[in-house]
Each structure stands twice: as structure tokens, then as C-alpha cells.
Design an enzyme around this catalytic site. Structure first.
Site, PDB file in Angstrom:
ATOM      1  N   GLU A 137       9.679  -5.028  -2.381  1.00 12.54           N
ATOM      2  CA  GLU A 137       9.679  -3.723  -3.069  1.00 12.54           C
ATOM      3  C   GLU A 137      11.015  -3.365  -3.719  1.00 12.54           C
ATOM      4  O   GLU A 137      11.519  -2.255  -3.557  1.00 12.54           O
ATOM      5  CB  GLU A 137       9.242  -2.618  -2.089  1.00 12.54           C
ATOM      6  CG  GLU A 137       7.873  -2.871  -1.491  1.00 12.54           C
ATOM      7  CD  GLU A 137       7.406  -1.796  -0.507  1.00 12.54           C
ATOM      8  OE1 GLU A 137       8.186  -0.875  -0.205  1.00 12.54           O
ATOM      9  OE2 GLU A 137       6.260  -1.873  -0.042  1.00 12.54           O
ATOM     10  N   ASN A 179       7.920  -9.988  -3.040  1.00  9.52           N
ATOM     11  CA  ASN A 179       6.715  -9.236  -2.654  1.00  9.52           C
ATOM     12  C   ASN A 179       6.811  -7.781  -3.114  1.00  9.52           C
ATOM     13  O   ASN A 179       7.860  -7.153  -2.947  1.00  9.52           O
ATOM     14  CB  ASN A 179       6.607  -9.284  -1.117  1.00  9.52           C
ATOM     15  CG  ASN A 179       5.266  -8.839  -0.579  1.00  9.52           C
ATOM     16  OD1 ASN A 179       4.228  -9.345  -1.007  1.00  9.52           O
ATOM     17  ND2 ASN A 179       5.280  -7.921   0.373  1.00  9.52           N
ATOM     18  N   HIS A 215      -2.487  -3.019  -1.688  1.00  5.89           N
ATOM     19  CA  HIS A 215      -2.967  -1.820  -0.989  1.00  5.89           C
ATOM     20  C   HIS A 215      -3.688  -0.983  -2.034  1.00  5.89           C
ATOM     21  O   HIS A 215      -3.051  -0.375  -2.892  1.00  5.89           O
ATOM     22  CB  HIS A 215      -1.791  -1.012  -0.425  1.00  5.89           C
ATOM     23  CG  HIS A 215      -1.011  -1.750   0.615  1.00  5.89           C
ATOM     24  ND1 HIS A 215      -1.512  -2.009   1.863  1.00  5.89           N
ATOM     25  CD2 HIS A 215       0.225  -2.281   0.596  1.00  5.89           C
ATOM     26  CE1 HIS A 215      -0.610  -2.670   2.574  1.00  5.89           C
ATOM     27  NE2 HIS A 215       0.456  -2.848   1.825  1.00  5.89           N
ATOM     28  N   GLU A 242      -0.967  -8.180   1.453  1.00  6.76           N
ATOM     29  CA  GLU A 242      -1.163  -7.009   2.338  1.00  6.76           C
ATOM     30  C   GLU A 242      -2.456  -6.274   1.974  1.00  6.76           C
ATOM     31  O   GLU A 242      -2.488  -5.047   1.921  1.00  6.76           O
ATOM     32  CB  GLU A 242       0.029  -6.052   2.241  1.00  6.76           C
ATOM     33  CG  GLU A 242       1.368  -6.714   2.498  1.00  6.76           C
ATOM     34  CD  GLU A 242       2.552  -5.749   2.509  1.00  6.76           C
ATOM     35  OE1 GLU A 242       2.350  -4.520   2.573  1.00  6.76           O
ATOM     36  OE2 GLU A 242       3.696  -6.240   2.462  1.00  6.76           O
ATOM     37  N   ASP A 244      -5.554  -4.191   1.683  1.00  4.24           N
ATOM     38  CA  ASP A 244      -6.472  -3.249   2.341  1.00  4.24           C
ATOM     39  C   ASP A 244      -7.086  -2.363   1.275  1.00  4.24           C
ATOM     40  O   ASP A 244      -6.528  -2.189   0.200  1.00  4.24           O
ATOM     41  CB  ASP A 244      -5.865  -2.469   3.513  1.00  4.24           C
ATOM     42  CG  ASP A 244      -4.572  -1.737   3.211  1.00  4.24           C
ATOM     43  OD1 ASP A 244      -4.295  -1.448   2.035  1.00  4.24           O
ATOM     44  OD2 ASP A 244      -3.839  -1.424   4.176  1.00  4.24           O
TER      45      ASP A 244
HETATM   46  C1  XIL Z   1       4.096  -0.616   7.318  1.00  6.93           C
HETATM   47  C2  XIL Z   1       3.532  -0.810   8.719  1.00  6.93           C
HETATM   48  O1  XIL Z   1       2.154  -1.144   8.621  1.00  6.93           O
HETATM   49  C3  XIL Z   1       3.708   0.446   9.540  1.00  6.93           C
HETATM   50  O2  XIL Z   1       3.317   0.238  10.894  1.00  6.93           O
HETATM   51  C4  XIL Z   1       5.175   0.902   9.489  1.00  6.93           C
HETATM   52  O3  XIL Z   1       5.314   2.124  10.159  1.00  6.93           O
HETATM   53  C5  XIL Z   1       5.653   1.035   8.061  1.00  6.93           C
HETATM   54  O4  XIL Z   1       5.435  -0.185   7.370  1.00  6.93           O
HETATM   55  N1  XIL Z   1       4.370  -2.366   2.502  1.00  6.93           N
HETATM   56  C6  XIL Z   1       4.975  -3.287   3.339  1.00  6.93           C
HETATM   57  C7  XIL Z   1       4.755  -3.218   4.797  1.00  6.93           C
HETATM   58  O5  XIL Z   1       5.606  -4.223   2.840  1.00  6.93           O
HETATM   59  O6  XIL Z   1       5.867  -3.677   5.529  1.00  6.93           O
HETATM   60  C8  XIL Z   1       4.398  -1.818   5.254  1.00  6.93           C
HETATM   61  O7  XIL Z   1       4.057  -1.853   6.635  1.00  6.93           O
HETATM   62  C9  XIL Z   1       3.263  -1.286   4.414  1.00  6.93           C
HETATM   63  C10 XIL Z   1       3.639  -1.212   2.962  1.00  6.93           C
END
Ligand code: XIL
Length: 327
Positions: A137, A179, A215, A242, A244
Site C-alpha cells: 500500500e 501489494n 477487497h 486478499e 473478500d
Molecule cells: C488487517 C487484518 O485483517 C486485521 O486483523 C488488522 O487489525 C488490520 O489489518 N490490507 C492488508 C492487510 O494488507 O494486512 C489488512 O489486514 C487488511 C487490508
């Protein structure tokens, strides 16, 4: 297609012979506490990623004091169960140690701290972690500018190249990934990410792949296949890291069907676009970051809170069943 396979085979049993990695983020404490969670994770997935355990803050609460217990638990679980591990993440603006984020270190000290952190973490798991999210990020939420993060403020944009170089030195065999979120579709942020990784690669920086976090809500990213293709054309592997698919709560049956369509389309697009890594940010609604971070949203994963498969699971299963074997 053999009906018996579709009934009994797990996702990983379908994916592994095709050279495909189907994975999930995992939480070490839940792994210890919840036998159902453990069983399902090992049965369905051939890859895992630590949801939090390898982030700088959780790992290193005091200067030079690492607590590897949770990370070790996950890596050992993967080894026991024949799963690959994605490392997440070396350089991120969130979940930093307090002593660093609110410390008084000079830029030169911060540079030395980051180098040592990367050497320590990547070095510890050398040969056991297939791929690392080296930088996570680095762009503004909506891009296209670089995020004015702790790292950019302290080190300037050179931190990007350094991080990849240090990670490569610590484990020359690991695949190194940039990423981010919001770079799934064709847009200004994905264009900026492509320009960045292209520039780094041209300068000889060891960077091998781009992770699209994915996401999303039940809507496909804009021109996803075309966007994947432009990264691959530039010489980068692409991974979904990631996934979802967040739904409004309380969840309705029609929304679950819509969610299944998105999971199906994502996995189909991955498999027809030369992607071989599809990792979800968890696997059961029993344990998901979504309800905690997105008000009124939830039910984002392919198993429900009772660890029962949802329509999204059936959709993933169907895609893996139908896909032609790769080599
Ligand atoms: C999130 C976790 O799922 C949570 O448990 C934590 O509190 C915060 O981070 N992008 C990412 C992940 O790269 O590391 C994040 O994970 C979600 C968004």
C-alpha cells in the site's frame, strides 16, 4: 467431470494438480483455539498467509525484541500440512511498532532499522516462505501519488528499491511482490503502480510480482482481465492476495448468490489470465476483518460462521473442477 470428485474433493485437491495455489489468511491464536478452523484450513487450502503475525508492530513490540511465536505457529502449521506460505508484509504504514512510529530516530537510523528488520524476518524463514509482500500500500488510497507514509517521510521514495534489495539478499529464492488495493481495475492508481514497478524493474531492482488485494463488494473491478494483462506484459506475475467480497448485513440469500457469481468470475479470470495464486483474506465469516472495519458489512468469505460452505464455496469448487489441467 466425475460426480464423485465434485462431492468429495477439497479446493486444494482440485488446485494442486493444476499447479494452482488457493490460499487463505490465518490467525495463529484462532488456529490454536479452534479445531474446526484448523481442520478446514488444512483441508481446503494449499497456501496460507499470516493475517497479522508477520507485521512489524505485532512482531517487534520493543526495539530488537522479536516475538516469533505466532509467526512460527503458522509456518509450522503450513509445513505440517504441506502448504506454501506467503509472507505479509515487510514495509507498511500500518501496524508499526509504537517505538518506531512515535520514536525520535533519525532517517539514517530508520534506514538501518528497516534493513535489520527485513534481514531478521526474511532471514529467519529463508527457504520456507515462497513469496513476500515486500511493500504494501505505498500509494494513496485513491492514488496515483505515493502515500505520504512514515516510510516516505523518513526515507524518501528510495525506500521502495531498498526494501526489495534487502529482501532479495536475505532470501534470493523468494518471489518478491508489490501489494496494494484499488489496483485491480483499469484506473489511475493501477497505472501508477504499473509505472512504479516497471521503473524499479528497469533499474535492476528484484521485483517479481504484483499483488492485487481484491477487497471488493459484489461488483467486478473495471476491465480486470485487461489490467492483469498489462502487468503481465510488463514482466510481472500477478496474484490475488486478499480476496473478500463484502455484503450488506444482515445477509440475504440473493446477496449470497451474487457473491458466488463474483467469486466464480474472479477465479475464472485468474485461471484464464495466467494467475496461479488466489488467496482470500480468511476463509470463514467466523473470523474476518470485514465486520470490524466496514460498518454494516460482513459475510465476505466462502464459509459461514458455522464453518459451513456458502454458495461462494460451491462456485470456487466448480471453477477448479471445470478448469483444464495446466501441463
Ligand atoms: C488487517 C487484518 O485483517 C486485521 O486483523 C488488522 O487489525 C488490520 O489489518 N490490507 C492488508 C492487510 O494488507 O494486512 C489488512 O489486514 C487488511 C487490508
Amino acid at each position: 467431470m466425475h460426480a464423485s470428485n465434485t462431492v468429495t474433493a477439497s479446493l486444494r485437491q482440485l488446485a494442486t494438480p493444476q499447479g494452482f495455489f488457493i490460499g487463505a489468511a490465518a490467525d495463529a491464536q484462532t488456529l490454536r483455539d479452534d479445531a474446526g478452523y484448523r481442520t478446514l484450513l488444512a483441508r481446503e487450502f494449499n497456501m496460507l498467509v499470516a493475517e497479522n503475525a508477520m507485521k512489524f508492530g505485532p512482531l517487534c513490540p520493543q526495539p530488537d525484541q522479536y516475538d516469533f511465536a505466532n509467526a512460527d505457529t503458522l509456518v509450522a502449521f503450513a509445513a505440517t500440512n504441506g502448504m506454501q506460505v506467503r509472507g505479509h508484509t515487510l514495509v507498511w504504514h500500518q501496524q508499526l511498532p509504537q517505538w518506531l512510529e512515535h520514536g525520535t530516530q533519525t532517517p539514517a537510523q530508520v534506514k538501518a532499522i528497516l534493513k535489520k528488520h527485513i534481514q531478521t524476518l526474511v532471514g529467519r524463514y529463508r527457504g520456507r516462505i515462497a513469496m513476500w509482500d515486500v511493500v504494501n500500500e505505498a500509494f494513496d488510497d485513491n492514488g496515483p501519488a505515493l502515500r505520504d507514509s512514515f516510510w516516505l517521510k523518513k526515507l524518501g521514495p528510495e525506500y521502495l528499491a531498498w526494501a526489495f534489495q534487502w529482501a532479495h539478499a536475505a532470501d534470493p529464492a523468494a518471489q518478491l511482490v508489490y501489494n496494494d488495493f484499488g489496483i485491480e481495475g483499469m484506473n489511475a492508481k493501477s497505472a501508477a503502480a504499473l509505472a512504479l514497478v516497471t521503473r524499479l524493474k528497469a533499474a535492476g531492482v528484484p521485483i517479481h510480482a504484483v499483488g492485487m488485494q481484491m477487497h471488493i463488494t459484489p461488483e467486478m473491478p473495471v476491465r480486470l482481465a485487461e489490467n492483469i494483462a498489462r502487468f503481465r506484459k510488463a514482466g510481472f506475475a500477478v496474484q490475488f492476495t486478499e480476496v473478500d467480497v463484502q455484503l450488506p448485513m444482515p445477509v440475504q440469500p440473493a446477496a449470497l448468490a451474487q457473491q458466488a457469481d463474483i467469486y466464480r468470475a474472479l477465479l475464472e479470470t485468474a485461471m484464464t489470465s495466467g494467475i496461479n495464486t488466489f488467496v482470500m483474506w480468511g476463509f470463514t465469516d467466523r473470523h474476518s476483518w470485514v465486520p470490524h472495519f466496514f460498518k454494516g458489512k460482513g459475510a465476505a468469505l466462502p464459509f459461514d460462521e458455522q464453518l459451513q460452505p456458502k454458495p461462494a464455496y460451491a462456485a470456487l469448487h466448480a471453477v477448479l473442477t471445470q478448469s483444464p489441467s495446466r501441463q
